[in-house]
Design a protein around this motif. Structure first.
Motif, PDB file in Angstrom:
ATOM      1  N   TRP A 145       0.823  -1.223   0.000  1.00  0.00           N
ATOM      2  CA  TRP A 145       0.000   0.000   0.000  1.00  0.00           C
ATOM      3  C   TRP A 145       0.848   1.261   0.000  1.00  0.00           C
ATOM      4  CZ3 TRP A 145       0.393   3.429   4.113  1.00  0.00           C
ATOM      5  CH2 TRP A 145       1.029   2.938   5.259  1.00  0.00           C
ATOM      6  N   GLU A 146       2.031   1.185   0.608  1.00  0.00           N
ATOM      7  CA  GLU A 146       2.857   2.401   0.657  1.00  0.00           C
ATOM      8  C   GLU A 146       3.333   2.807  -0.738  1.00  0.00           C
ATOM      9  OE1 GLU A 146       5.101   0.680   3.864  1.00  0.00           O
ATOM     10  OE2 GLU A 146       4.956   2.551   4.999  1.00  0.00           O
ATOM     11  N   ALA A 147       3.600   1.791  -1.571  1.00  0.00           N
ATOM     12  CA  ALA A 147       4.020   2.064  -2.950  1.00  0.00           C
ATOM     13  C   ALA A 147       2.857   2.670  -3.749  1.00  0.00           C
ATOM     14  CB  ALA A 147       4.508   0.780  -3.618  1.00  0.00           C
ATOM     15  N   ILE A 148       1.654   2.173  -3.501  1.00  0.00           N
ATOM     16  CA  ILE A 148       0.462   2.716  -4.183  1.00  0.00           C
ATOM     17  C   ILE A 148       0.332   4.204  -3.855  1.00  0.00           C
ATOM     18  CG2 ILE A 148      -2.077   2.675  -4.279  1.00  0.00           C
ATOM     19  CD1 ILE A 148      -1.898  -0.340  -3.597  1.00  0.00           C
ATOM     20  N   LEU A 149       0.524   4.504  -2.594  1.00  0.00           N
ATOM     21  CA  LEU A 149       0.392   5.873  -2.132  1.00  0.00           C
ATOM     22  C   LEU A 149       1.472   6.769  -2.736  1.00  0.00           C
ATOM     23  CD1 LEU A 149      -1.473   7.389  -0.299  1.00  0.00           C
ATOM     24  CD2 LEU A 149       0.025   6.875   1.624  1.00  0.00           C
ATOM     25  N   GLU A 150       2.679   6.235  -2.815  1.00  0.00           N
ATOM     26  CA  GLU A 150       3.773   6.998  -3.399  1.00  0.00           C
ATOM     27  C   GLU A 150       3.534   7.273  -4.874  1.00  0.00           C
ATOM     28  OE1 GLU A 150       7.800   5.381  -2.746  1.00  0.00           O
ATOM     29  OE2 GLU A 150       7.197   5.418  -0.635  1.00  0.00           O
ATOM     30  N   GLU A 151       3.009   6.276  -5.592  1.00  0.00           N
ATOM     31  CA  GLU A 151       2.752   6.448  -7.023  1.00  0.00           C
ATOM     32  C   GLU A 151       1.663   7.487  -7.267  1.00  0.00           C
ATOM     33  OE1 GLU A 151       1.984   2.959  -9.388  1.00  0.00           O
ATOM     34  OE2 GLU A 151       3.687   1.940  -8.472  1.00  0.00           O
ATOM     35  N   ARG A 152       0.724   7.552  -6.333  1.00  0.00           N
ATOM     36  CA  ARG A 152      -0.379   8.492  -6.491  1.00  0.00           C
ATOM     37  C   ARG A 152       0.040   9.799  -5.838  1.00  0.00           C
ATOM     38  NH1 ARG A 152      -3.193  11.848  -6.976  1.00  0.00           N
ATOM     39  NH2 ARG A 152      -5.402  12.013  -7.449  1.00  0.00           N
ATOM     40  N   ASN A 153       0.863  10.543  -6.571  1.00  0.00           N
ATOM     41  CA  ASN A 153       1.509  11.727  -6.004  1.00  0.00           C
ATOM     42  C   ASN A 153       0.556  12.718  -5.359  1.00  0.00           C
ATOM     43  OD1 ASN A 153       4.070  10.919  -6.910  1.00  0.00           O
ATOM     44  ND2 ASN A 153       3.579  11.622  -8.965  1.00  0.00           N
ATOM     45  N   GLY A 154      -0.575  12.915  -5.988  1.00  0.00           N
ATOM     46  CA  GLY A 154      -1.471  13.951  -5.516  1.00  0.00           C
ATOM     47  C   GLY A 154      -2.245  13.622  -4.259  1.00  0.00           C
ATOM     48  N   SER A 155      -2.140  12.402  -3.778  1.00  0.00           N
ATOM     49  CA  SER A 155      -2.981  11.990  -2.655  1.00  0.00           C
ATOM     50  C   SER A 155      -2.723  12.805  -1.407  1.00  0.00           C
ATOM     51  CB  SER A 155      -2.752  10.512  -2.354  1.00  0.00           C
ATOM     52  OG  SER A 155      -1.421  10.322  -1.964  1.00  0.00           O
ATOM     53  N   ALA A 156      -1.533  13.363  -1.304  1.00  0.00           N
ATOM     54  CA  ALA A 156      -1.184  14.113  -0.116  1.00  0.00           C
ATOM     55  C   ALA A 156      -2.048  15.362   0.054  1.00  0.00           C
ATOM     56  CB  ALA A 156       0.299  14.508  -0.156  1.00  0.00           C
ATOM     57  N   THR A 157      -2.673  15.783  -1.024  1.00  0.00           N
ATOM     58  CA  THR A 157      -3.477  16.993  -0.937  1.00  0.00           C
ATOM     59  C   THR A 157      -4.853  16.761  -0.285  1.00  0.00           C
ATOM     60  OG1 THR A 157      -4.367  16.613  -3.140  1.00  0.00           O
ATOM     61  CG2 THR A 157      -2.428  18.024  -2.980  1.00  0.00           C
ATOM     62  N   ARG A 158      -5.193  15.478  -0.102  1.00  0.00           N
ATOM     63  CA  ARG A 158      -6.474  15.187   0.543  1.00  0.00           C
ATOM     64  C   ARG A 158      -6.251  14.164   1.644  1.00  0.00           C
ATOM     65  NH1 ARG A 158     -11.495  14.391  -3.548  1.00  0.00           N
ATOM     66  NH2 ARG A 158     -10.803  15.701  -5.244  1.00  0.00           N
ATOM     67  N   SER A 159      -7.050  14.265   2.666  1.00  0.00           N
ATOM     68  CA  SER A 159      -6.886  13.314   3.759  1.00  0.00           C
ATOM     69  C   SER A 159      -7.894  12.185   3.660  1.00  0.00           C
ATOM     70  CB  SER A 159      -7.014  14.036   5.096  1.00  0.00           C
ATOM     71  OG  SER A 159      -8.290  14.610   5.183  1.00  0.00           O
ATOM     72  N   LEU A 160      -7.616  11.140   4.410  1.00  0.00           N
ATOM     73  CA  LEU A 160      -8.479   9.975   4.468  1.00  0.00           C
ATOM     74  C   LEU A 160      -8.692   9.605   5.925  1.00  0.00           C
ATOM     75  CD1 LEU A 160      -6.256   8.698   1.931  1.00  0.00           C
ATOM     76  CD2 LEU A 160      -8.361   7.438   1.797  1.00  0.00           C
TER      77      LEU A 160
END
Ligand SMILES: [Zn+2]
Length: 114
Positions: free
Chosen positions: A99-114
């Motif tokens: 999952w950490e790699a998925i998150l890293e690949e999805r660069n923009g995810s940091a702009t929104r929280s979960l």
């Protein structure tokens, strides 16, 4: 940013199909959300209430499957673990290795929280 790898291919998906996917993961993880909603949310990818309602942003329908999966597992896991501590991370590893790699690949995810 679009990723070209096969696993990340974006396939058209309806809200109902996405909800079915969420329900499938809830069964796997043995959590029982009171309600699952997919709605317009622009600041967050997903959220969960203390009463067990989970909401997902309809924007996830446009996201790569791998990232959708990450968002689903992440949010459903909050029904078991309310924070992002050690236990949360080790359960993420159990349900969705990599999952950490998925998150890293999805660069923009940091702009929104979960
Ligand atoms: Zn979270």
């Amino acid at each position: 940013m679009k990723n070209t790898s096969r696993d990340n291919a974006v396939k058209l998906q309806t809200k109902e199909q996405f909800k079915a996917e969420i329900a499938r993961w809830a069964a796997i993880m043995k959590v029982k959300p009171v309600q699952i909603r997919v709605q317009r949310m622009t600041k967050k990818w997903a959220s969960c209430s203390s009463k067990g309602r989970v909401s997902f942003s309809a924007d996830l329908l446009q996201e790569p499957r791998a990232f959708q999966k990450y968002a689903i597992v992440h949010e459903l896991l909050h029904l078991q673990v309310p924070n992002h501590g050690k236990l949360f991370k080790s359960l993420m590893n159990a349900y969705l290795p990599g999952w950490e790699a998925i998150l890293e690949e999805r660069n923009g995810s940091a702009t929104r929280s979960l």
